[in-house]
Design a protein around this motif. Structure first.
Motif, PDB file in Angstrom:
ATOM      1  N   UNK A  98       0.859  -1.177   0.000  1.00 48.92           N
ATOM      2  CA  UNK A  98       0.000   0.000   0.000  1.00 48.92           C
ATOM      3  C   UNK A  98       0.894   1.225   0.000  1.00 48.92           C
ATOM      4  N   UNK A  99       0.582   2.199  -0.835  1.00 45.46           N
ATOM      5  CA  UNK A  99       1.381   3.414  -0.822  1.00 45.46           C
ATOM      6  C   UNK A  99       1.077   4.191   0.464  1.00 45.46           C
ATOM      7  N   UNK A 100       2.113   4.504   1.243  1.00 44.70           N
ATOM      8  CA  UNK A 100       1.902   5.311   2.453  1.00 44.70           C
ATOM      9  C   UNK A 100       3.008   6.353   2.547  1.00 44.70           C
ATOM     10  N   UNK A 101       2.778   7.340   3.393  1.00 38.04           N
ATOM     11  CA  UNK A 101       3.756   8.410   3.574  1.00 38.04           C
ATOM     12  C   UNK A 101       5.010   7.829   4.211  1.00 38.04           C
ATOM     13  N   UNK A 102       6.193   8.136   3.680  1.00 37.16           N
ATOM     14  CA  UNK A 102       7.421   7.514   4.189  1.00 37.16           C
ATOM     15  C   UNK A 102       7.667   7.792   5.669  1.00 37.16           C
ATOM     16  N   UNK A 103       7.253   8.940   6.173  1.00 38.98           N
ATOM     17  CA  UNK A 103       7.536   9.258   7.577  1.00 38.98           C
ATOM     18  C   UNK A 103       6.586   8.563   8.541  1.00 38.98           C
ATOM     19  N   UNK A 104       5.572   7.899   8.027  1.00 44.68           N
ATOM     20  CA  UNK A 104       4.655   7.155   8.903  1.00 44.68           C
ATOM     21  C   UNK A 104       4.023   6.050   8.069  1.00 44.68           C
ATOM     22  N   UNK A 105       4.833   5.069   7.759  1.00 42.00           N
ATOM     23  CA  UNK A 105       4.464   4.120   6.706  1.00 42.00           C
ATOM     24  C   UNK A 105       3.597   2.971   7.205  1.00 42.00           C
ATOM     25  N   UNK A 106       3.632   2.697   8.516  1.00 39.75           N
ATOM     26  CA  UNK A 106       3.039   1.432   8.947  1.00 39.75           C
ATOM     27  C   UNK A 106       1.528   1.511   9.128  1.00 39.75           C
ATOM     28  N   UNK A 107       0.837   0.602   8.453  1.00 38.18           N
ATOM     29  CA  UNK A 107      -0.609   0.445   8.605  1.00 38.18           C
ATOM     30  C   UNK A 107      -0.869  -0.648   9.622  1.00 38.18           C
ATOM     31  N   UNK A 108      -1.914  -0.476  10.450  1.00 34.75           N
ATOM     32  CA  UNK A 108      -2.200  -1.591  11.344  1.00 34.75           C
ATOM     33  C   UNK A 108      -2.977  -2.675  10.586  1.00 34.75           C
ATOM     34  N   UNK A 168      -0.475   8.344   8.002  1.00 29.36           N
ATOM     35  CA  UNK A 168      -0.177   7.323   6.991  1.00 29.36           C
ATOM     36  C   UNK A 168      -0.211   7.890   5.579  1.00 29.36           C
ATOM     37  N   UNK A 204      -3.716  10.277  -1.136  1.00 33.79           N
ATOM     38  CA  UNK A 204      -2.308   9.926  -1.352  1.00 33.79           C
ATOM     39  C   UNK A 204      -2.123   9.260  -2.718  1.00 33.79           C
TER      40      UNK A 204
END
Lengths: 255, 255
Positions: free
Chosen positions: A142-152, B33, B165
């Motif tokens: 999943x594309x996520x922001x690099x500074x807060x990449x982790x999805x639960x 995210x 995003x």
């Protein structure tokens, strides 16, 4: 609350070593939002059934009630054709990496063809280990922001479900690809064991510390090929032909 | 953890009358995210700041720290241009209804034009009331399964952020599936010839009139796998190893 509306086929959601019942319940809820029904649990840490899961499911009881438990990831995917693995970071495996959107399209092709398909999700903190990922045909990120990449966990399931439901939206208007049926994972596993047994006999999977990586890379090749039943049988024949002597040549003394 | 990476302009997230601090924290996490930064709270029921929000944000501290509180929805949107309202059910208002995807495109157009824009989300149970929705230019709805339609607050924010995003993703285009580079066809051809040579020697590609079909089917397997250079080399090694194994099996007398 019961549901008959979502009896239509959909990918299975497979949680590998989930920890908290609450998170399993939130996964069930996210599944119900998007018409996913079948939940498979591989070694849930806190046992199953779980009251906490049921409470967190917020009414998505049918998903919780029908969840099934497996002793290993391999068992949980044995009857499935296409299997996709969700990972937070790229792995050093040459597997195709799909967006959630393209993953949903691939899953829909297979489900429309009458096959069973599934998506693997790892444990809350650690995610899937490499042996689990190795069982999959491709990876979803999943594309996520690099500074807060982790999805639960529930978020990952939610996004997968969202893309699945979006792909289904509009009642089947999408043109279907014609694809041959995939072999079940259990048959593919037997092919792998046959090949690896002969390669062990040949001393090819050597030294021992490199064996797991070599095995994984070889398996990846054949998983990428999306083998049919007939192809699995052909490859079994190829392995035998390359490694075994025909009877008449093996027994020159008889001639 | 601080972030400078997401200083780029993005829509504001406006929570109207949120109840639990935990949920606000989970919203902050979902925002982080997907590169959303500015959180506005209209009359948070349990007050602000909130330790529970901070804990639930799981490290998305900058969103929580910079959140601002407003006395009314009208005040919270006063400086914004485009404002979109998320609702679970259609309202009897003649407002445009957008999918999350088209909403993200509209928001991007405005943000790119240097304007401020925002998305309104209602309270956990009740959602937005009609007066709040009336302040918005258009409505966002998420497609969900009819038998379990309700998304929770953080899930709605997550899907909105995901679409935002994605719209921003990858320098203008949509994110692309990542596929490993293919081996050159000439190298794949040499692999085929190696394999077929050994299979001819084994008498596997027999009878001659069936050989072309058998060869084609085997080649199809490996073409489907979309082989990399490394994989071509590995398969060459496998063929050699199995063939040599057979030769050793052919000479038991040597032992």
């Amino acid at each position: 609350m019961t549901s008959t509306a979502t009896r239509s086929p959909a990918p299975k959601v497979i949680l590998v070593a989930p920890q908290l019942g609450e998170n399993i319940g939130m996964v069930a809820r996210a599944m119900a939002n998007f018409g996913l029904r079948e939940l498979r649990l591989v070694k849930p840490r806190d046992g199953w059934p779980s009251d906490k899961a049921r409470a967190a499911a917020s009414g998505a009881d049918w998903v919780v009630d029908e969840a099934t438990v497996y002793g290993s990831t391999a068992e949980a995917v044995a009857d499935l054709g296409l299997v996709l693995a969700t990972t937070a970071r790229p792995r050093e495996m040459s597997k195709p990496i799909l967006t959630a959107e393209s993953a949903a399209v691939r899953l829909a092709e297979r489900v429309d063809a009458g096959e069973s398909a599934g998506i693997l999700f790892g444990a809350e903190r650690s995610g899937l280990d490499n042996d689990d990922v190795a069982l999959a045909d491709a990876i979803i990120t999943f594309p996520t922001a690099p500074e807060f990449a982790s999805l639960n966990l529930a978020q990952s399931v939610l996004l997968s479900g969202y893309e699945w439901f979006r792909t289904r939206g509009g009642t089947g208007g999408r043109p279907r690809a014609e694809l041959p049926p995939l072999a079940a994972k259990a048959d593919v596993e037997r092919l792998f064991e046959h090949l690896e047994g002969e390669l062990d006999a040949a001393g090819f999977l050597y030294p021992p510390e490199k064996r797991p990586v070599m095995v994984r890379n070889l398996r990846t090749i054949f998983l990428k090929a999306a083998l049919t039943d007939q192809e699995v049988r052909s490859l079994r024949g190829v392995i035998r032909a390359l490694s075994e002597l025909k009877q008449r040549r093996a027994k020159p003394a008889d001639e």
